[in-house]
Design a protein around this motif. Sequence first.
Motif, mmCIF file in Angstrom:
data_model
loop_
_atom_site.group_PDB
_atom_site.id
_atom_site.type_symbol
_atom_site.label_atom_id
_atom_site.label_comp_id
_atom_site.label_asym_id
_atom_site.label_seq_id
_atom_site.Cartn_x
_atom_site.Cartn_y
_atom_site.Cartn_z
ATOM 1 N N ALA A 149 54.964 -104.312 32.155
ATOM 2 C CA ALA A 149 55.947 -103.816 31.201
ATOM 3 C C ALA A 149 56.223 -104.877 30.148
ATOM 4 O O ALA A 149 56.041 -106.068 30.378
ATOM 5 N N ASP A 181 63.891 -102.125 23.830
ATOM 6 C CA ASP A 181 62.758 -101.198 23.911
ATOM 7 C C ASP A 181 61.868 -101.711 25.033
ATOM 8 O O ASP A 181 61.021 -102.574 24.819
ATOM 9 N N ARG A 191 59.154 -100.802 27.915
ATOM 10 C CA ARG A 191 58.161 -99.771 28.262
ATOM 11 C C ARG A 191 57.074 -100.334 29.164
ATOM 12 O O ARG A 191 56.739 -101.503 29.084
ATOM 13 N N TYR A 192 56.529 -99.446 29.994
ATOM 14 C CA TYR A 192 55.363 -99.814 30.790
ATOM 15 C C TYR A 192 54.168 -99.940 29.852
ATOM 16 O O TYR A 192 53.934 -99.073 29.008
ATOM 17 N N ASP A 237 55.728 -95.036 29.086
ATOM 18 C CA ASP A 237 57.022 -94.536 29.555
ATOM 19 C C ASP A 237 58.069 -95.643 29.459
ATOM 20 O O ASP A 237 57.783 -96.808 29.758
ATOM 21 N N PRO A 238 59.300 -95.295 29.100
ATOM 22 C CA PRO A 238 60.362 -96.314 29.050
ATOM 23 C C PRO A 238 60.846 -96.666 30.443
ATOM 24 O O PRO A 238 60.794 -95.839 31.356
#
Length: 170
Positions: free
Chosen positions: A3, A30, A32-33, A52-53
């Motif tokens: 991430a 922000d 995210r993966y 995806d977050p």
Amino acid sequence: GSATSKGFDFQAQWAVGDGWVLSGTVGLTDARYTKSEYVGVEKAVILAKAGDPLATPEWTATLAAEYNFDIDSDTKGYARVDYQFSGSYFRTGSDQTFSYEPNTRIAPATHYVTMRLGAKRGPWDVSGFIDNVLNSNTSTYRYQDTENSPGLRDLTFRPITLGVTAQYNF
């Protein structure tokens, strides 16, 4: 999965004068993966999907105002109000991931206000407070007891709460 988290945090405090102090923060995250993570034979189950977050609000903010004043030569009074904001976010992964649950996925934005009025004299600090001034009952966490359970449970802020605190510093 891997991430990445990018963003900023800004904090400010301003002694306005005549006993007034204003402060606040604002933050953007922000997170995210960046890499998908799989489990099972032939990577059949997606645990985390790239893009995806993570389960964290994008925006957060606080505001505060405090007024300090003399009650008498030995006693200092204060009044304070605090506001906290947390933006909405996704609690679970997207529809292709193992953790996806449409009924519990979205965490709504929250607004929380507290107030305090007190006095300090020598080692004593005594104050009255009101927590959750807006009596917000926004869901801070939503879940099902079991996978097939038809009902949902929500955890919320404690209802509006009034109280008194006394602190002795030694």
